[in-house]
Design an enzyme around this catalytic site. Structure first.
Site, PDB file in Angstrom:
ATOM      1  N   ARG A 122      -9.055   1.263   9.288  1.00  0.00           N
ATOM      2  CA  ARG A 122      -8.734  -0.148   9.514  1.00  0.00           C
ATOM      3  C   ARG A 122      -9.800  -0.859  10.319  1.00  0.00           C
ATOM      4  O   ARG A 122      -9.689  -2.059  10.561  1.00  0.00           O
ATOM      5  CB  ARG A 122      -7.429  -0.237  10.300  1.00  0.00           C
ATOM      6  CG  ARG A 122      -6.181  -0.483   9.473  1.00  0.00           C
ATOM      7  CD  ARG A 122      -5.029  -0.351  10.436  1.00  0.00           C
ATOM      8  NE  ARG A 122      -3.889  -1.130  10.154  1.00  0.00           N
ATOM      9  CZ  ARG A 122      -2.788  -0.644   9.561  1.00  0.00           C
ATOM     10  NH1 ARG A 122      -2.758   0.572   9.096  1.00  0.00           N
ATOM     11  NH2 ARG A 122      -1.735  -1.410   9.436  1.00  0.00           N
ATOM     12  N   ARG A 136      11.793  -3.705   9.625  1.00  0.00           N
ATOM     13  CA  ARG A 136      10.939  -2.926  10.518  1.00  0.00           C
ATOM     14  C   ARG A 136      10.724  -3.726  11.795  1.00  0.00           C
ATOM     15  O   ARG A 136      10.547  -4.945  11.737  1.00  0.00           O
ATOM     16  CB  ARG A 136       9.594  -2.696   9.823  1.00  0.00           C
ATOM     17  CG  ARG A 136       9.233  -1.235   9.705  1.00  0.00           C
ATOM     18  CD  ARG A 136       8.021  -1.046   8.861  1.00  0.00           C
ATOM     19  NE  ARG A 136       6.789  -1.423   9.535  1.00  0.00           N
ATOM     20  CZ  ARG A 136       5.580  -1.219   9.032  1.00  0.00           C
ATOM     21  NH1 ARG A 136       5.467  -0.647   7.850  1.00  0.00           N
ATOM     22  NH2 ARG A 136       4.504  -1.589   9.681  1.00  0.00           N
ATOM     23  N   ARG A 147      11.187  -7.798   4.148  1.00  0.00           N
ATOM     24  CA  ARG A 147      11.079  -6.351   3.900  1.00  0.00           C
ATOM     25  C   ARG A 147      12.203  -5.582   4.587  1.00  0.00           C
ATOM     26  O   ARG A 147      12.517  -5.811   5.748  1.00  0.00           O
ATOM     27  CB  ARG A 147       9.722  -5.853   4.410  1.00  0.00           C
ATOM     28  CG  ARG A 147       9.579  -4.339   4.320  1.00  0.00           C
ATOM     29  CD  ARG A 147       8.146  -3.909   4.282  1.00  0.00           C
ATOM     30  NE  ARG A 147       7.487  -3.993   5.567  1.00  0.00           N
ATOM     31  CZ  ARG A 147       6.231  -3.593   5.779  1.00  0.00           C
ATOM     32  NH1 ARG A 147       5.516  -3.106   4.784  1.00  0.00           N
ATOM     33  NH2 ARG A 147       5.684  -3.718   6.973  1.00  0.00           N
ATOM     34  N   LYS A 164       0.820  -1.217   0.000  1.00  0.00           N
ATOM     35  CA  LYS A 164       0.000   0.000   0.000  1.00  0.00           C
ATOM     36  C   LYS A 164       0.856   1.270   0.000  1.00  0.00           C
ATOM     37  O   LYS A 164       0.531   2.235  -0.671  1.00  0.00           O
ATOM     38  CB  LYS A 164      -0.931   0.027   1.216  1.00  0.00           C
ATOM     39  CG  LYS A 164      -1.944  -1.088   1.258  1.00  0.00           C
ATOM     40  CD  LYS A 164      -2.913  -0.928   2.421  1.00  0.00           C
ATOM     41  CE  LYS A 164      -2.267  -0.964   3.790  1.00  0.00           C
ATOM     42  NZ  LYS A 164      -1.684  -2.277   4.159  1.00  0.00           N
ATOM     43  N   ARG A 220      -0.620  -9.114  13.429  1.00  0.00           N
ATOM     44  CA  ARG A 220      -1.142  -8.031  12.583  1.00  0.00           C
ATOM     45  C   ARG A 220      -2.077  -8.595  11.520  1.00  0.00           C
ATOM     46  O   ARG A 220      -3.086  -7.987  11.183  1.00  0.00           O
ATOM     47  CB  ARG A 220       0.020  -7.264  11.929  1.00  0.00           C
ATOM     48  CG  ARG A 220       0.728  -6.344  12.908  1.00  0.00           C
ATOM     49  CD  ARG A 220       2.093  -5.901  12.409  1.00  0.00           C
ATOM     50  NE  ARG A 220       2.038  -5.173  11.166  1.00  0.00           N
ATOM     51  CZ  ARG A 220       3.036  -5.157  10.268  1.00  0.00           C
ATOM     52  NH1 ARG A 220       4.144  -5.829  10.489  1.00  0.00           N
ATOM     53  NH2 ARG A 220       2.913  -4.460   9.175  1.00  0.00           N
TER      54      ARG A 220
END
Ligand code: AMP
Length: 215
Positions: free
Chosen positions: A85, A152, A121, A13, A163
């Site tokens: 969300r 991260r 990532r 996103k 998550r």
């Protein structure tokens, strides 16, 4: 134009929102980036949000809502990434007098792919550019040439799983909320960045055109 991007963590996103913002000259508001920045700067918002972000849990709406509302009031034309969300947040957004969404793009990526993307990532410590160890990224950022690439903190496997669970429970109902309002299109979020962006652009065009027909 007012756009929202919805999708699981790791759907891309942020990257899409950046391109969409440049293409349509929109302000980009990423609540995840905003919260990480607030935490790094040690602001009052950062202090209140820190424990939630670290644990991969949703920051309560009473902490986040007013800040988002203020940013959107200033922006007028925007692409939102990471908000809403929850249904509560979607209803809050609908209630803001200066918000009338033109399009909601739902970026669909299967769970296994999301988990493997997040595991690799890497984020640049200077420009925030996102790359992936699976594509051979390591060391120094290829975008700005100066920042170090780091994982991260909330991309650890346990936190990612949490998550994702939260996404299914809290955010998937938001997809239905916008589908019912006929302002949502789903796009396939797999493939190259260029392919995904082309699909997003086509979805935005179609939604804006159907909105114009209904006005
Ligand atoms: P993201 O960068 O979008 O994955 O967001 C990182 C973290 O910021 C999330 O795991 C949450 O802790 C927090 N966050 C971002 N957006 C929201 C939101 N709309 N509502 C609640 N928490 C959020």
């Amino acid at each position: 134009m007012q756009l929202v991007l919805i999708g699981p963590p790791g759907a891309g996103k942020g990257t899409i929102a950046e391109k969409v913002a440049a293409r349509y000259k929109l302000a980009r508001l990423s609540t995840g980036d905003m919260l990480r920045e607030a935490i790094a700067r040690g602001t009052a918002l950062g202090a209140r949000a820190n424990e939630y972000v670290e644990a991969g849990r949703l920051v309560p709406q009473e902490i986040l809502g007013a800040v988002v509302a203020e940013r959107l009031r200033e922006a007028k034309d925007f692409v939102l990434d990471g908000y809403p969300r929850t249904l509560e947040q979607a209803e809050f957004l609908s209630g803001l007098p200066y918000v009338e969404l033109d399009a909601v793009v739902y970026v669909v990526v299967p769970e296994e792919e999301v988990v493997s993307r997040l595991a690799g990532r890497l984020v640049c410590s200077v420009c925030g550019g996102v790359t992936n160890a699976d594509d051979g990224a390591a060391g120094i950022c290829e975008f700005c040439g100066s920042g170090r690439l780091e994982p991260r903190a909330d991309d650890q496997p346990d936190t990612v799983r949490k998550r994702y669970e939260i996404y299914v429970a809290e955010t998937e109902p938001v997809v239905e909320y916008y589908r019912a309002a006929s302002i949502l299109r789903a796009v396939d979020g797999t493939g190259s960045r260029e392919e995904v962006f082309a699909r997003v652009e086509a979805a935005v065009k179609a939604l804006v055109a159907s909105g114009d027909d209904n006005r």
